[in-house]
Design an enzyme around this catalytic site. Structure first.
Site, PDB file in Angstrom:
ATOM      1  N   ARG A 127     112.463 -17.744 -42.390  1.00  0.00           N
ATOM      2  CA  ARG A 127     110.932 -18.168 -42.578  1.00  0.00           C
ATOM      3  C   ARG A 127     110.520 -18.108 -43.996  1.00  0.00           C
ATOM      4  O   ARG A 127     110.722 -16.965 -44.630  1.00  0.00           O
ATOM      5  CB  ARG A 127     110.202 -17.475 -41.729  1.00  0.00           C
ATOM      6  CG  ARG A 127     110.274 -17.977 -40.334  1.00  0.00           C
ATOM      7  CD  ARG A 127     109.337 -17.453 -39.596  1.00  0.00           C
ATOM      8  NE  ARG A 127     109.802 -17.726 -38.052  1.00  0.00           N
ATOM      9  CZ  ARG A 127     109.195 -17.333 -36.896  1.00  0.00           C
ATOM     10  NH1 ARG A 127     108.114 -16.619 -36.895  1.00  0.00           N
ATOM     11  NH2 ARG A 127     109.669 -17.373 -35.805  1.00  0.00           N
TER      12      ARG A 127
ATOM     13  N   SER B  67     107.127 -20.719 -35.826  1.00  0.00           N
ATOM     14  CA  SER B  67     106.486 -20.268 -34.712  1.00  0.00           C
ATOM     15  C   SER B  67     105.035 -20.037 -34.896  1.00  0.00           C
ATOM     16  O   SER B  67     104.270 -20.780 -35.180  1.00  0.00           O
ATOM     17  CB  SER B  67     107.056 -18.803 -34.438  1.00  0.00           C
ATOM     18  OG  SER B  67     106.624 -18.375 -33.181  1.00  0.00           O
ATOM     19  N   HIS B  68     104.555 -18.733 -34.890  1.00  0.00           N
ATOM     20  CA  HIS B  68     102.965 -18.444 -34.973  1.00  0.00           C
ATOM     21  C   HIS B  68     102.528 -18.476 -36.119  1.00  0.00           C
ATOM     22  O   HIS B  68     101.142 -18.371 -36.700  1.00  0.00           O
ATOM     23  CB  HIS B  68     102.737 -17.153 -34.186  1.00  0.00           C
ATOM     24  CG  HIS B  68     103.459 -16.333 -34.830  1.00  0.00           C
ATOM     25  ND1 HIS B  68     104.642 -15.916 -35.041  1.00  0.00           N
ATOM     26  CD2 HIS B  68     103.099 -15.104 -35.762  1.00  0.00           C
ATOM     27  CE1 HIS B  68     105.083 -14.816 -35.720  1.00  0.00           C
ATOM     28  NE2 HIS B  68     103.915 -14.234 -36.218  1.00  0.00           N
TER      29      HIS B  68
ATOM     30  N   ASP C  63     101.738 -20.575 -28.626  1.00  0.00           N
ATOM     31  CA  ASP C  63     101.847 -20.699 -30.165  1.00  0.00           C
ATOM     32  C   ASP C  63     102.457 -21.914 -30.638  1.00  0.00           C
ATOM     33  O   ASP C  63     102.870 -22.886 -30.228  1.00  0.00           O
ATOM     34  CB  ASP C  63     102.464 -19.152 -30.487  1.00  0.00           C
ATOM     35  CG  ASP C  63     104.091 -19.426 -30.231  1.00  0.00           C
ATOM     36  OD1 ASP C  63     104.397 -20.168 -29.465  1.00  0.00           O
ATOM     37  OD2 ASP C  63     105.042 -18.842 -31.169  1.00  0.00           O
TER      38      ASP C  63
ATOM     39  N   ASP D 264     105.564 -22.849 -31.669  1.00  0.00           N
ATOM     40  CA  ASP D 264     106.626 -23.487 -31.275  1.00  0.00           C
ATOM     41  C   ASP D 264     106.795 -23.223 -29.740  1.00  0.00           C
ATOM     42  O   ASP D 264     107.886 -23.505 -28.813  1.00  0.00           O
ATOM     43  CB  ASP D 264     108.061 -22.906 -31.855  1.00  0.00           C
ATOM     44  CG  ASP D 264     108.009 -21.309 -31.598  1.00  0.00           C
ATOM     45  OD1 ASP D 264     106.910 -20.703 -31.437  1.00  0.00           O
ATOM     46  OD2 ASP D 264     109.045 -20.837 -31.406  1.00  0.00           O
TER      47      ASP D 264
ATOM     48  N   ASP E 171     106.714 -20.485 -27.441  1.00  0.00           N
ATOM     49  CA  ASP E 171     107.478 -19.517 -26.571  1.00  0.00           C
ATOM     50  C   ASP E 171     106.694 -18.368 -26.551  1.00  0.00           C
ATOM     51  O   ASP E 171     107.042 -17.429 -25.688  1.00  0.00           O
ATOM     52  CB  ASP E 171     108.882 -19.021 -27.425  1.00  0.00           C
ATOM     53  CG  ASP E 171     108.490 -18.634 -28.921  1.00  0.00           C
ATOM     54  OD1 ASP E 171     107.333 -18.733 -29.454  1.00  0.00           O
ATOM     55  OD2 ASP E 171     109.267 -18.076 -29.705  1.00  0.00           O
ATOM     56  N   ARG E 172     105.329 -18.367 -26.882  1.00  0.00           N
ATOM     57  CA  ARG E 172     104.509 -17.141 -26.752  1.00  0.00           C
ATOM     58  C   ARG E 172     103.678 -17.437 -25.688  1.00  0.00           C
ATOM     59  O   ARG E 172     103.100 -18.692 -25.298  1.00  0.00           O
ATOM     60  CB  ARG E 172     103.836 -16.801 -28.061  1.00  0.00           C
ATOM     61  CG  ARG E 172     104.570 -16.102 -28.916  1.00  0.00           C
ATOM     62  CD  ARG E 172     103.904 -15.549 -30.055  1.00  0.00           C
ATOM     63  NE  ARG E 172     104.765 -15.065 -31.228  1.00  0.00           N
ATOM     64  CZ  ARG E 172     104.200 -14.115 -31.774  1.00  0.00           C
ATOM     65  NH1 ARG E 172     103.121 -13.683 -31.730  1.00  0.00           N
ATOM     66  NH2 ARG E 172     105.332 -13.558 -32.887  1.00  0.00           N
TER      67      ARG E 172
ATOM     68  N   THR F 119     112.805  -5.346 -31.678  1.00  0.00           N
ATOM     69  CA  THR F 119     111.951  -6.406 -31.456  1.00  0.00           C
ATOM     70  C   THR F 119     112.884  -7.781 -32.038  1.00  0.00           C
ATOM     71  O   THR F 119     113.677  -7.770 -32.625  1.00  0.00           O
ATOM     72  CB  THR F 119     110.999  -6.270 -32.822  1.00  0.00           C
ATOM     73  OG1 THR F 119     110.224  -5.020 -32.491  1.00  0.00           O
ATOM     74  CG2 THR F 119     110.096  -7.593 -32.954  1.00  0.00           C
TER      75      THR F 119
ATOM     76  N   GLU G  76     107.881  -9.097 -24.510  1.00  0.00           N
ATOM     77  CA  GLU G  76     107.633  -8.249 -25.634  1.00  0.00           C
ATOM     78  C   GLU G  76     105.989  -8.185 -26.041  1.00  0.00           C
ATOM     79  O   GLU G  76     105.163  -9.290 -25.509  1.00  0.00           O
ATOM     80  CB  GLU G  76     107.918  -9.157 -27.071  1.00  0.00           C
ATOM     81  CG  GLU G  76     109.589  -9.066 -27.339  1.00  0.00           C
ATOM     82  CD  GLU G  76     109.886  -9.799 -28.828  1.00  0.00           C
ATOM     83  OE1 GLU G  76     110.203  -8.785 -29.366  1.00  0.00           O
ATOM     84  OE2 GLU G  76     109.968 -10.962 -28.873  1.00  0.00           O
ATOM     85  N   GLU G  77     105.840  -7.436 -26.528  1.00  0.00           N
ATOM     86  CA  GLU G  77     104.155  -6.828 -26.702  1.00  0.00           C
ATOM     87  C   GLU G  77     103.430  -8.118 -27.439  1.00  0.00           C
ATOM     88  O   GLU G  77     102.258  -8.225 -27.463  1.00  0.00           O
ATOM     89  CB  GLU G  77     103.796  -5.728 -27.342  1.00  0.00           C
ATOM     90  CG  GLU G  77     104.575  -5.396 -28.641  1.00  0.00           C
ATOM     91  CD  GLU G  77     104.176  -6.300 -29.763  1.00  0.00           C
ATOM     92  OE1 GLU G  77     102.970  -6.698 -29.952  1.00  0.00           O
ATOM     93  OE2 GLU G  77     105.137  -6.767 -30.658  1.00  0.00           O
TER      94      GLU G  77
ATOM     95  N   LYS H  87     111.770 -16.816 -25.121  1.00  0.00           N
ATOM     96  CA  LYS H  87     110.530 -16.396 -24.516  1.00  0.00           C
ATOM     97  C   LYS H  87     110.248 -17.972 -24.423  1.00  0.00           C
ATOM     98  O   LYS H  87     110.317 -18.832 -24.838  1.00  0.00           O
ATOM     99  CB  LYS H  87     109.841 -15.685 -25.265  1.00  0.00           C
ATOM    100  CG  LYS H  87     109.581 -16.087 -26.614  1.00  0.00           C
ATOM    101  CD  LYS H  87     108.911 -14.531 -27.475  1.00  0.00           C
ATOM    102  CE  LYS H  87     108.240 -14.906 -28.657  1.00  0.00           C
ATOM    103  NZ  LYS H  87     109.425 -14.746 -29.912  1.00  0.00           N
TER     104      LYS H  87
ATOM    105  N   ARG I   1     102.908  -3.156 -38.973  1.00  0.00           N
ATOM    106  CA  ARG I   1     102.661  -3.231 -37.390  1.00  0.00           C
ATOM    107  C   ARG I   1     102.568  -1.712 -36.840  1.00  0.00           C
ATOM    108  O   ARG I   1     103.490  -1.006 -37.023  1.00  0.00           O
ATOM    109  CB  ARG I   1     103.193  -3.762 -36.592  1.00  0.00           C
ATOM    110  CG  ARG I   1     103.479  -5.366 -36.965  1.00  0.00           C
ATOM    111  CD  ARG I   1     103.933  -6.162 -36.023  1.00  0.00           C
ATOM    112  NE  ARG I   1     104.665  -7.731 -36.465  1.00  0.00           N
ATOM    113  CZ  ARG I   1     103.911  -8.742 -36.746  1.00  0.00           C
ATOM    114  NH1 ARG I   1     102.535  -8.566 -36.803  1.00  0.00           N
ATOM    115  NH2 ARG I   1     104.451  -9.781 -37.192  1.00  0.00           N
TER     116      ARG I   1
HETATM  117  C1  VG1 Z   1     107.031 -11.038 -34.194  1.00  0.00           C
HETATM  118  C2  VG1 Z   1     106.971 -10.326 -33.087  1.00  0.00           C
HETATM  119  C3  VG1 Z   1     108.337 -10.050 -32.532  1.00  0.00           C
HETATM  120  C4  VG1 Z   1     108.874 -11.657 -32.179  1.00  0.00           C
HETATM  121  C5  VG1 Z   1     108.707 -12.381 -33.338  1.00  0.00           C
HETATM  122  C6  VG1 Z   1     109.144 -14.168 -33.209  1.00  0.00           C
HETATM  123  O1  VG1 Z   1     108.272 -10.315 -35.043  1.00  0.00           O
HETATM  124  O2  VG1 Z   1     106.511  -8.875 -33.293  1.00  0.00           O
HETATM  125  O3  VG1 Z   1     107.953  -9.553 -31.108  1.00  0.00           O
HETATM  126  O4  VG1 Z   1     110.053 -11.926 -31.359  1.00  0.00           O
HETATM  127  O5  VG1 Z   1     107.546 -12.187 -34.125  1.00  0.00           O
HETATM  128  O6  VG1 Z   1     108.277 -14.613 -32.551  1.00  0.00           O
HETATM  129  P1  VG1 Z   1     107.889  -9.420 -36.266  1.00  0.00           P
HETATM  130  O7  VG1 Z   1     109.219  -8.877 -37.125  1.00  0.00           O
HETATM  131  O8  VG1 Z   1     106.941 -10.084 -37.388  1.00  0.00           O
HETATM  132  O9  VG1 Z   1     107.118  -8.159 -35.756  1.00  0.00           O
HETATM  133  V1  VG1 Z   1     107.921 -16.131 -32.612  1.00  0.00           V
HETATM  134  O10 VG1 Z   1     106.797 -16.591 -31.431  1.00  0.00           O
HETATM  135  O11 VG1 Z   1     107.374 -15.910 -34.259  1.00  0.00           O
HETATM  136  O12 VG1 Z   1     109.180 -16.749 -32.796  1.00  0.00           O
HETATM  137 CO    CO Z   2     106.788 -18.489 -31.162  1.00  0.00          CO
END
Ligand code: VG1
Ligand code: CO
Length: 556
Positions: free
Chosen positions: A35, A126-127, A290, A292, A294-295, A357, A376-377, A389, A509
């Protein structure tokens, strides 16, 4: 522009250019693929270098099938055209691409599995925000439909540092908005409906009749697609197939910059949904997904369900949905995710696994039949139906459970806590902090770990402290330095780790969890319940000193 031709070779009827290139040093995949800011991906050869490195490492057999799709963000179409040309030049026989370049991440995972593809390229950040100044990303998924495991992402990174050329078919841009199949230099490009296969898979897992009846009885729901990829999926499934009234899905048209918003379904970025759900005339059930898809964010009328609690509640009730009627084989959660799911696994007498994670760590457990549900949280839940997910899946499982139990979300959760106890939980994010400060904080913590057990901090007693390392029980691969855990007597915890998905500076985090047993205080306000842990986190890690911040940017 491409460099001048160094060589053009004929492979069958394909004209392939070998384009000379030099390595970029920053193409290390993070928690979920590579990313970067869009501008980084727009540099000449940047995306090409990464994609060629993937192809070099995975060495697909000639004629293999590749799935390509993305979340529709800015730059998606450009990279998809490039990826198709490169797939043709690297010997793939068939590419399945979502119409308009669209595939949600779980739909891509489903397609890889359903069509027996060799792998897939998922284009998403993703998000993370999108648009010309936002983020872009590329992730490679293997033939089980899940993100490439670490040994492959490590090999891809190594390859990016040595790459000297990439292969590109000479062909014009394809019209990805049509139907049917196209040809690129001998390779078939099949344009697939992004929603069809996925919606069919959901109908197999859930009792659509029961959910339809629930909705017809007056149960009101709201789904916020956040201008991102789930819009078309949610319109089709929730409104067309399940009969929710038009307008149930809001922000349902994917936009390249997510309408200028941040497509992260949490209490900060999905604030409007939260407020709607807390109002006196709130719908019965609110959800969001989100960028993409998956959340998932789940909010009942008057009650936000933390993602960790959602995982636990789904696991405890999954047998009420047809796809899980046989029960669960096991539950897996990422380490920072609360231990609520562990209580359910214990009660069910099934295995419970704690992974680092990122979804890539669940793949082996799912493949081995050791776990059925994972979570995942960070608002990610899924099952063995795919290897990602899956946001809408979680929404549908919730709806299926509510259709059977016929009680409000808040009552279901109170009932859950009364049985298993409650894990009060929050994550505090400090975004875009200077990397040196964040690294120093983590190094300081690691340095203190040995001395912490037995010490008293803000009224809490440290029972154990470590830097989480994971040994995959299926292949014994080891992943170290996955976050610092401070475990207190009584089951409360603080976890510290640095994000692996951000694109600016570092994001710290801090995950806070307090356990109250079933006969304890189950109705506290989360912020108040966690106050001693917030103070302990500051005392142990010196967050303000290292980051210069007195408050987190985001609390979820
Ligand atoms: C974050 C989340 C993690 C998740 C990842 C990808 O990662 O904490 O739980 O699997 O995003 O999700 P990080 O390394 O920033 O804590 V997504 O929906 O961005 O593919
Ligand atoms: Co995502």
């Amino acid at each position: 522009m491409l460099h001048p031709l160094r060589g053009a070779i004929q492979t069958g009827d394909a004209t392939v250019r070998l384009v000379p290139t030099t390595p970029f040093t920053d193409q290390k995949p993070g928690t979920s693929g590579l990313r970067k800011k869009v501008g980084v991906f727009q540099q000449p050869h940047y995306a090409e270098n990464f994609i060629q490195s993937v192809f070099d490492v995975v060495a697909a057999p000639a004629g293999a099938t590749l799935v390509i799709g993305g979340d529709g963000r800015y730059h998606n179409r450009t990279v998809i055209q490039t990826a198709i040309r490169m797939a043709a030049a690297n010997g793939f026989g068939r590419v399945l691409v979502g119409r308009g370049g669209i595939l949600s991440t779980p739909a891509a995972s489903n397609l890889i599995r359903a069509r027996g593809a060799f792998g897939g390229l998922i284009l998403s950040a993703s998000h993370n925000p999108g648009g010309p100044h936002g983020d872009f990303g590329i992730k490679y998924n293997v033939s089980n439909g899940g993100p490439a495991p670490e040994k492959i992402t490590d090999a891809i990174f190594a390859r990016t540092k040595a790459i000297t050329e990439y292969r590109l078919a000479e062909s014009p841009d394809l019209d990805l908005d049509g139907r049917g199949s196209l040809e690129v230099e001998g390779m078939t490009v099949e344009i697939v409906d992004p929603v069809e296969d996925y919606a069919a898979a959901m109908e197999q897992l859930f009792d659509f009749g029961a959910i339809r009846a629930l909705i017809a009885s007056g149960f009101r729901l709201r789904f916020d697609a956040m201008h991102a990829v789930t819009g078309p999926y949610a319109h089709e499934i929730l409104e067309n197939r399940l009969g929710a009234p038009k307008g149930t899905v809001v922000h349902g048209t994917p936009s390249e910059d997510f309408g200028g918003h941040h497509p992260d379904p949490n209490l900060v970025h999905a604030r409007a949904l939260y407020e709607e759900m807390m109002a006196p005339d709130a719908p019965d059930f609110g959800a969001a997904s989100d960028g993409d898809g998956d959340r998932n964010l789940i909010i009942g009328k008057g009650l936000f369900v933390t993602p960790s609690d959602s995982l636990a509640a789904l696991a405890a009730n999954a047998h009420l949905a047809p796809g899980y009627a046989a029960g669960l084989k096991g539950i897996a959660r990422s380490m920072p995710t609360s231990q609520a799911a562990d209580c359910v696994a214990e009660a069910l007498g099934i295995g419970c696994y704690e992974t680092p994670t990122g979804w890539k760590f669940f793949g082996n457990l799912l493949d081995a039949g050791m776990a059925t549900i994972c979570g995942e949280e960070s608002a990610g839940t899924g099952s063995d139906h795919v290897r990602e997910k899956d946001g809408l899946w979680a929404v549908l499982l919730w709806l299926n459970i509510l259709a059977v139990r016929k009680i409000p979300v808040a009552e279901l959760m109170r009932d859950h806590w009364a049985r298993y106890g409650r894990n009060y939980y929050a994550r505090h994010d400090y975004e875009g902090v200077a990397s040196e400060g964040a690294e120093a904080l983590m190094a300081g913590l690691r340095g203190k770990l040995e001395g912490l057990p037995g010490s008293h901090v803000e009224g809490l007693v440290v029972a154990a402290a470590d830097d989480f390392a994971y040994t995959d029980p299926t292949d014994q691969s080891i992943s170290r330095n996955q976050g610092v855990r401070i475990l207190f007597e009584g089951g409360s915890r603080i976890v510290f780790r640095l994000s692996g998905t951000g694109t600016e500076g570092a994001t710290l985090r801090v995950y806070l969890e307090r356990y109250e047993p079933a006969d304890g205080a189950l109705d506290l306000v989360t912020g108040e319940a966690l106050a001693p842990l917030v103070a302990a986190a500051e005392a142990i890690a010196g967050i303000s000193g290292h980051t210069g911040r007195n408050e987190p940017d985001v609390i979820t």
